[in-house]
Enzyme design. Sequence first.
Site, PDB file in Angstrom:
ATOM      1  N   MET A  10      -8.974  -9.423   3.428  1.00 29.50           N
ATOM      2  CA  MET A  10      -8.795  -9.399   1.976  1.00 29.50           C
ATOM      3  C   MET A  10      -7.403  -9.844   1.543  1.00 29.50           C
ATOM      4  SD  MET A  10      -8.112  -5.430   1.068  1.00 29.50           S
ATOM      5  CE  MET A  10      -9.794  -4.897   1.254  1.00 29.50           C
ATOM      6  N   ASN A  12      -3.822  -9.604   0.301  1.00 34.07           N
ATOM      7  CA  ASN A  12      -2.777  -8.592   0.535  1.00 34.07           C
ATOM      8  C   ASN A  12      -3.085  -7.606   1.657  1.00 34.07           C
ATOM      9  OD1 ASN A  12      -0.271  -8.644  -1.434  1.00 34.07           O
ATOM     10  ND2 ASN A  12      -2.044  -9.508  -2.494  1.00 34.07           N
ATOM     11  N   ASP A  35      -4.283 -21.045   2.466  1.00 30.45           N
ATOM     12  CA  ASP A  35      -3.750 -21.174   1.109  1.00 30.45           C
ATOM     13  C   ASP A  35      -3.167 -22.567   0.846  1.00 30.45           C
ATOM     14  OD1 ASP A  35      -4.480 -18.606   0.635  1.00 30.45           O
ATOM     15  OD2 ASP A  35      -2.455 -17.793   0.403  1.00 30.45           O
ATOM     16  N   ARG A 130      -0.480  -3.607  -4.000  1.00 31.92           N
ATOM     17  CA  ARG A 130       0.303  -4.654  -3.295  1.00 31.92           C
ATOM     18  C   ARG A 130       0.256  -5.963  -4.083  1.00 31.92           C
ATOM     19  NH1 ARG A 130      -1.031  -4.548   3.220  1.00 31.92           N
ATOM     20  NH2 ARG A 130      -0.515  -2.360   3.616  1.00 31.92           N
ATOM     21  N   LYS A 174      -1.791   0.220   8.674  1.00 31.03           N
ATOM     22  CA  LYS A 174      -0.910   0.551   9.810  1.00 31.03           C
ATOM     23  C   LYS A 174       0.404  -0.217   9.678  1.00 31.03           C
ATOM     24  CE  LYS A 174      -4.500   1.486  13.254  1.00 31.03           C
ATOM     25  NZ  LYS A 174      -5.157   0.955  14.466  1.00 31.03           N
TER      26      LYS A 174
HETATM   27  N1  LIG Z   1       1.303  -3.519   7.631  1.00 32.88           N
HETATM   28  C1  LIG Z   1       1.815  -3.529   6.390  1.00 32.88           C
HETATM   29  N2  LIG Z   1       2.149  -2.386   5.785  1.00 32.88           N
HETATM   30  C2  LIG Z   1       2.644  -2.370   4.530  1.00 32.88           C
HETATM   31  N3  LIG Z   1       2.836  -3.482   3.783  1.00 32.88           N
HETATM   32  C3  LIG Z   1       2.524  -4.657   4.345  1.00 32.88           C
HETATM   33  C4  LIG Z   1       1.990  -4.767   5.665  1.00 32.88           C
HETATM   34  N4  LIG Z   1       1.782  -6.062   5.948  1.00 32.88           N
HETATM   35  C5  LIG Z   1       2.142  -6.753   4.842  1.00 32.88           C
HETATM   36  N5  LIG Z   1       2.597  -5.914   3.889  1.00 32.88           N
HETATM   37  C6  LIG Z   1       3.055  -6.279   2.538  1.00 32.88           C
HETATM   38  O1  LIG Z   1       1.886  -6.506   1.771  1.00 32.88           O
HETATM   39  C7  LIG Z   1       2.042  -7.669   0.974  1.00 32.88           C
HETATM   40  C8  LIG Z   1       1.025  -8.708   1.402  1.00 32.88           C
HETATM   41  O2  LIG Z   1       1.342  -9.171   2.720  1.00 32.88           O
HETATM   42  P1  LIG Z   1       0.901 -10.612   3.193  1.00 32.88           P
HETATM   43  O3  LIG Z   1       1.516 -11.647   2.316  1.00 32.88           O
HETATM   44  O4  LIG Z   1       1.148 -10.686   4.649  1.00 32.88           O
HETATM   45  O5  LIG Z   1      -0.654 -10.472   2.901  1.00 32.88           O
HETATM   46  P2  LIG Z   1      -1.768 -11.593   2.729  1.00 32.88           P
HETATM   47  O6  LIG Z   1      -3.028 -10.965   3.169  1.00 32.88           O
HETATM   48  O7  LIG Z   1      -1.334 -12.842   3.390  1.00 32.88           O
HETATM   49  O8  LIG Z   1      -1.777 -11.761   1.127  1.00 32.88           O
HETATM   50  P3  LIG Z   1      -2.264 -12.998   0.206  1.00 32.88           P
HETATM   51  O9  LIG Z   1      -3.567 -12.561  -0.344  1.00 32.88           O
HETATM   52  O10 LIG Z   1      -1.225 -13.127  -0.872  1.00 32.88           O
HETATM   53  O11 LIG Z   1      -2.346 -14.213   1.074  1.00 32.88           O
HETATM   54  C9  LIG Z   1       3.474  -8.111   1.145  1.00 32.88           C
HETATM   55  O12 LIG Z   1       4.237  -7.528   0.123  1.00 32.88           O
HETATM   56  C10 LIG Z   1       3.858  -7.558   2.507  1.00 32.88           C
HETATM   57  O13 LIG Z   1       5.225  -7.315   2.628  1.00 32.88           O
HETATM   58 MG   LIG Z   2      -1.153 -14.778   2.618  1.00 38.65          MG
END
Ligand SMILES: Nc1ncnc2c1ncn2[C@@H]1O[C@H](COP(=O)(O)OP(=O)(O)OP(=O)(O)O)[C@@H](O)[C@H]1O
Ligand SMILES: [Mg+2]
Length: 193
Positions: A10, A12, A35, A130, A174
């Site tokens: 999903m 974030n 993306d 997030r 986690k």
């Molecule tokens: N294990 C974690 N625990 C807490 N926060 C996290 C964790 N991993 C990532 N985050 C935070 O959650 C947010 C989303 O992280 P990330 O950009 O890696 O997610 P994504 O799934 O790639 O999101 P997107 O949908 O924007 O592509 C960021 O602010 C990141 O710092």
């Molecule tokens: Mg991303």
Amino acid sequence: MKLIVGIGGMTNGGKTTLANGLHRSLPNCCVIHQDDFFKPQDQIAVGEDGFKQWDVLESLDMEAMLSTVRAWLSNPQKFARAHGVNVQPGAPDTHILLLEGFLLYSYKPLVDLYSRRYFLTVPYEECKWRRSTRTYTVPDAPGLFDGHVWPMYQKYKREMEASSVDVVYLDGTKPREELLREALEDIQNSLLN
Ligand SMILES: Nc1ncnc2c1ncn2[C@@H]1O[C@H](COP(=O)(O)OP(=O)(O)OP(=O)(O)O)[C@@H](O)[C@H]1O
Ligand SMILES: [Mg+2]
């Protein structure tokens, strides 16, 4: 040996964070970010709900993404060099491609190419929170999360489950380091041995 590993799930859920960690930790490893394949804004349809339909497969140039994957498959060494990845001369001849994104397992031509399919999830409230802290190139319209993002996530996840795609779920709440360790161990144990 060539391995394609999916870091899906999903919005974030922590996909990009985990993919970047794995990229730094694994030898001969390249990453493709889904993306990067969004179509230009003026080609994104507006739905009956009034929202630009960003979170659907049609908003992504999946043919271009597939071509990029095929370029890696045909010559991973060349692909790695072209993308600034050091190819380790002494290392075993294993090349890993990480695909990272929110709709990795919904595009038929890609779905069987993975050696492993990870799927990061966090609870709804955490996901929404997030997302609200992020600054995207195209900012979310008011109500987009509940009106479009979340329902589309549920729709594609239901379809994925109905088609029995084999995924490994990861708990995105986690700590980052734990998720990285878990995925690295799994890749090393089940794929690289
Ligand atoms: N294990 C974690 N625990 C807490 N926060 C996290 C964790 N991993 C990532 N985050 C935070 O959650 C947010 C989303 O992280 P990330 O950009 O890696 O997610 P994504 O799934 O790639 O999101 P997107 O949908 O924007 O592509 C960021 O602010 C990141 O710092
Ligand atoms: Mg991303």
